[in-house]
Design a protein around this motif. Structure first.
Motif, PDB file in Angstrom:
ATOM      1  N   ARG A   7       0.823  -1.208   0.000  1.00 41.74           N
ATOM      2  CA  ARG A   7       0.000   0.000   0.000  1.00 41.74           C
ATOM      3  C   ARG A   7       0.855   1.255   0.000  1.00 41.74           C
ATOM      4  NH1 ARG A   7      -4.031  -0.034   4.550  1.00 41.74           N
ATOM      5  NH2 ARG A   7      -4.774   1.809   3.460  1.00 41.74           N
ATOM      6  N   SER A   8       2.158   1.091   0.240  1.00 38.36           N
ATOM      7  CA  SER A   8       3.087   2.226   0.256  1.00 38.36           C
ATOM      8  C   SER A   8       4.463   1.735  -0.187  1.00 38.36           C
ATOM      9  CB  SER A   8       3.210   2.818   1.663  1.00 38.36           C
ATOM     10  OG  SER A   8       1.967   3.189   2.191  1.00 38.36           O
ATOM     11  N   LEU A   9       5.193   2.608  -0.876  1.00 37.88           N
ATOM     12  CA  LEU A   9       6.570   2.327  -1.282  1.00 37.88           C
ATOM     13  C   LEU A   9       7.426   3.477  -0.774  1.00 37.88           C
ATOM     14  CD1 LEU A   9       8.568   0.580  -3.023  1.00 37.88           C
ATOM     15  CD2 LEU A   9       8.065   2.171  -4.890  1.00 37.88           C
ATOM     16  N   VAL A  10       8.465   3.156  -0.001  1.00 38.96           N
ATOM     17  CA  VAL A  10       9.358   4.173   0.572  1.00 38.96           C
ATOM     18  C   VAL A  10      10.747   3.988  -0.038  1.00 38.96           C
ATOM     19  CG1 VAL A  10      10.459   5.013   2.690  1.00 38.96           C
ATOM     20  CG2 VAL A  10       8.043   4.311   2.721  1.00 38.96           C
ATOM     21  N   LEU A  11      11.331   5.092  -0.476  1.00 38.46           N
ATOM     22  CA  LEU A  11      12.683   5.069  -1.040  1.00 38.46           C
ATOM     23  C   LEU A  11      13.684   5.553   0.000  1.00 38.46           C
ATOM     24  CD1 LEU A  11      12.055   6.811  -4.500  1.00 38.46           C
ATOM     25  CD2 LEU A  11      11.757   4.404  -3.886  1.00 38.46           C
ATOM     26  N   ASP A  12      14.798   4.826   0.135  1.00 38.61           N
ATOM     27  CA  ASP A  12      15.891   5.345   0.959  1.00 38.61           C
ATOM     28  C   ASP A  12      16.790   6.190   0.055  1.00 38.61           C
ATOM     29  OD1 ASP A  12      17.731   3.662  -0.377  1.00 38.61           O
ATOM     30  OD2 ASP A  12      18.538   2.835   1.463  1.00 38.61           O
ATOM     31  N   SER A  13      17.893   6.687   0.600  1.00 36.92           N
ATOM     32  CA  SER A  13      18.722   7.618  -0.168  1.00 36.92           C
ATOM     33  C   SER A  13      19.332   6.988  -1.418  1.00 36.92           C
ATOM     34  CB  SER A  13      19.809   8.236   0.704  1.00 36.92           C
ATOM     35  OG  SER A  13      20.670   7.248   1.194  1.00 36.92           O
ATOM     36  N   GLU A  14      19.757   5.736  -1.333  1.00 37.91           N
ATOM     37  CA  GLU A  14      20.351   5.104  -2.520  1.00 37.91           C
ATOM     38  C   GLU A  14      19.296   4.864  -3.588  1.00 37.91           C
ATOM     39  OE1 GLU A  14      23.113   3.891  -5.176  1.00 37.91           O
ATOM     40  OE2 GLU A  14      23.444   4.899  -3.270  1.00 37.91           O
ATOM     41  N   ALA A  15      18.093   4.485  -3.186  1.00 41.99           N
ATOM     42  CA  ALA A  15      17.012   4.314  -4.157  1.00 41.99           C
ATOM     43  C   ALA A  15      16.711   5.638  -4.847  1.00 41.99           C
ATOM     44  CB  ALA A  15      15.767   3.760  -3.473  1.00 41.99           C
ATOM     45  N   SER A  33       4.659   1.240  -9.465  1.00 42.79           N
ATOM     46  CA  SER A  33       3.947   1.527  -8.209  1.00 42.79           C
ATOM     47  C   SER A  33       2.937   2.639  -8.418  1.00 42.79           C
ATOM     48  CB  SER A  33       4.934   1.916  -7.108  1.00 42.79           C
ATOM     49  OG  SER A  33       5.726   0.808  -6.765  1.00 42.79           O
ATOM     50  N   ARG A  34       3.344   3.694  -9.067  1.00 44.44           N
ATOM     51  CA  ARG A  34       2.431   4.812  -9.321  1.00 44.44           C
ATOM     52  C   ARG A  34       1.232   4.363 -10.147  1.00 44.44           C
ATOM     53  NH1 ARG A  34       3.826   8.812 -12.247  1.00 44.44           N
ATOM     54  NH2 ARG A  34       2.651  10.354 -11.130  1.00 44.44           N
ATOM     55  N   GLN A  35       1.480   3.555 -11.185  1.00 36.63           N
ATOM     56  CA  GLN A  35       0.400   3.069 -12.038  1.00 36.63           C
ATOM     57  C   GLN A  35      -0.571   2.178 -11.259  1.00 36.63           C
ATOM     58  OE1 GLN A  35      -0.326   3.886 -15.276  1.00 36.63           O
ATOM     59  NE2 GLN A  35       1.295   5.408 -15.041  1.00 36.63           N
ATOM     60  N   ALA A  36      -0.048   1.466 -10.254  1.00 39.78           N
ATOM     61  CA  ALA A  36      -0.889   0.596  -9.430  1.00 39.78           C
ATOM     62  C   ALA A  36      -1.595   1.367  -8.314  1.00 39.78           C
ATOM     63  CB  ALA A  36      -0.039  -0.526  -8.831  1.00 39.78           C
ATOM     64  N   VAL A  42       9.059   9.603  -0.127  1.00 39.48           N
ATOM     65  CA  VAL A  42      10.441   9.898   0.203  1.00 39.48           C
ATOM     66  C   VAL A  42      10.412  10.932   1.325  1.00 39.48           C
ATOM     67  CG1 VAL A  42      10.707  11.674  -1.581  1.00 39.48           C
ATOM     68  CG2 VAL A  42      12.707  10.482  -0.742  1.00 39.48           C
ATOM     69  N   SER A  43      11.249  10.725   2.318  1.00 40.91           N
ATOM     70  CA  SER A  43      11.358  11.687   3.407  1.00 40.91           C
ATOM     71  C   SER A  43      12.106  12.923   2.918  1.00 40.91           C
ATOM     72  CB  SER A  43      12.108  11.053   4.585  1.00 40.91           C
ATOM     73  OG  SER A  43      12.450  12.037   5.542  1.00 40.91           O
ATOM     74  N   ALA A  44      11.720  14.077   3.445  1.00 42.52           N
ATOM     75  CA  ALA A  44      12.453  15.305   3.126  1.00 42.52           C
ATOM     76  C   ALA A  44      13.932  15.151   3.476  1.00 42.52           C
ATOM     77  CB  ALA A  44      11.834  16.483   3.870  1.00 42.52           C
ATOM     78  N   LEU A  45      14.225  14.394   4.529  1.00 39.08           N
ATOM     79  CA  LEU A  45      15.628  14.159   4.905  1.00 39.08           C
ATOM     80  C   LEU A  45      16.356  13.301   3.880  1.00 39.08           C
ATOM     81  CD1 LEU A  45      15.408  13.542   8.738  1.00 39.08           C
ATOM     82  CD2 LEU A  45      16.439  15.477   7.560  1.00 39.08           C
ATOM     83  N   THR A  46      15.653  12.385   3.266  1.00 39.86           N
ATOM     84  CA  THR A  46      16.264  11.523   2.254  1.00 39.86           C
ATOM     85  C   THR A  46      16.765  12.345   1.082  1.00 39.86           C
ATOM     86  OG1 THR A  46      14.842   9.696   2.913  1.00 39.86           O
ATOM     87  CG2 THR A  46      15.883   9.517   0.759  1.00 39.86           C
ATOM     88  N   ILE A  47      16.039  13.393   0.758  1.00 41.74           N
ATOM     89  CA  ILE A  47      16.463  14.262  -0.347  1.00 41.74           C
ATOM     90  C   ILE A  47      17.807  14.889  -0.001  1.00 41.74           C
ATOM     91  CG2 ILE A  47      15.913  16.333  -1.684  1.00 41.74           C
ATOM     92  CD1 ILE A  47      12.910  15.620  -1.072  1.00 41.74           C
ATOM     93  N   VAL A  48      17.929  15.405   1.201  1.00 42.97           N
ATOM     94  CA  VAL A  48      19.179  16.035   1.626  1.00 42.97           C
ATOM     95  C   VAL A  48      20.313  15.017   1.638  1.00 42.97           C
ATOM     96  CG1 VAL A  48      20.335  17.233   3.525  1.00 42.97           C
ATOM     97  CG2 VAL A  48      17.948  17.760   2.978  1.00 42.97           C
ATOM     98  N   ARG A  68       5.789  11.479  -3.385  1.00 38.40           N
ATOM     99  CA  ARG A  68       5.167  12.190  -2.268  1.00 38.40           C
ATOM    100  C   ARG A  68       6.255  12.444  -1.234  1.00 38.40           C
ATOM    101  NH1 ARG A  68       0.219   9.407   0.492  1.00 38.40           N
ATOM    102  NH2 ARG A  68       1.521   9.128   2.319  1.00 38.40           N
ATOM    103  N   VAL A  69       6.672  13.696  -1.133  1.00 40.57           N
ATOM    104  CA  VAL A  69       7.713  14.076  -0.182  1.00 40.57           C
ATOM    105  C   VAL A  69       7.048  14.297   1.169  1.00 40.57           C
ATOM    106  CG1 VAL A  69       9.505  15.744   0.379  1.00 40.57           C
ATOM    107  CG2 VAL A  69       9.113  15.102  -2.014  1.00 40.57           C
TER     108      VAL A  69
END
Length: 135
Positions: A7-15, A33-36, A42-48, A68-69
């Motif tokens: 129901r959710s997909l979370v990306l870490d920094s390497e992803a 995932s988006r199509q499904a 992604v966390s705002a911190l992951t971007i940094v 979705r940040v």
């Protein structure tokens, strides 16, 4: 036992780095995932943490517009304090951002898939509460 659909997909920094480098496999995973109808978070911190070198901000905005940040909340911070301790006494800055992103993964609708380059840390922090996929 069959795994329930995510129901959710979370990306870490390497992803996120892979996505920003136009990695075809990562881009396909995110788009599938988006199509499904599965939000890609992604966390705002992951971007940094994930942006490397001289990343052009305009170039960064396009992939982020498709994700979705999520901001870091006070509740995330409190959860992130307990996760490393509960994982056997992990501590220090090495686990700080991962613990905050793990707090995000634990608060969004489950089941959650986390795409990460460090499945060992995620296993320590979240146990079996998230589905870990290595990138």
């Amino acid at each position: 036992m069959k795994e329930r659909p995510a129901r959710s997909l979370v990306l870490d920094s390497e992803a996120l780095c892979l996505l920003l480098r136009d990695d075809r496999r990562m881009a396909a995973r995110v788009e599938a995932s988006r199509q499904a109808g599965i939000p890609v978070l992604v966390s705002a911190l992951t971007i940094v943490e994930g942006v490397r070198g001289k990343t052009d901000l305009a170039r960064l905005r396009w992939p982020l517009s498709r994700l979705r940040v999520e901001p870091v909340s006070q509740e995330d911070s409190l959860t992130a304090v307990t996760l490393p301790r509960d994982a056997g006494g992990l501590h220090g800055h090495e686990y700080a951002i991962d613990a905050l992103v793990a707090a995000l993964a634990l608060r969004v609708p489950a089941p959650v898939i986390v795409l990460t380059s460090d499945p060992d840390d995620w296993s320590k922090l979240c146990g079996n509460r998230v589905i870990i996929r290595e990138v």
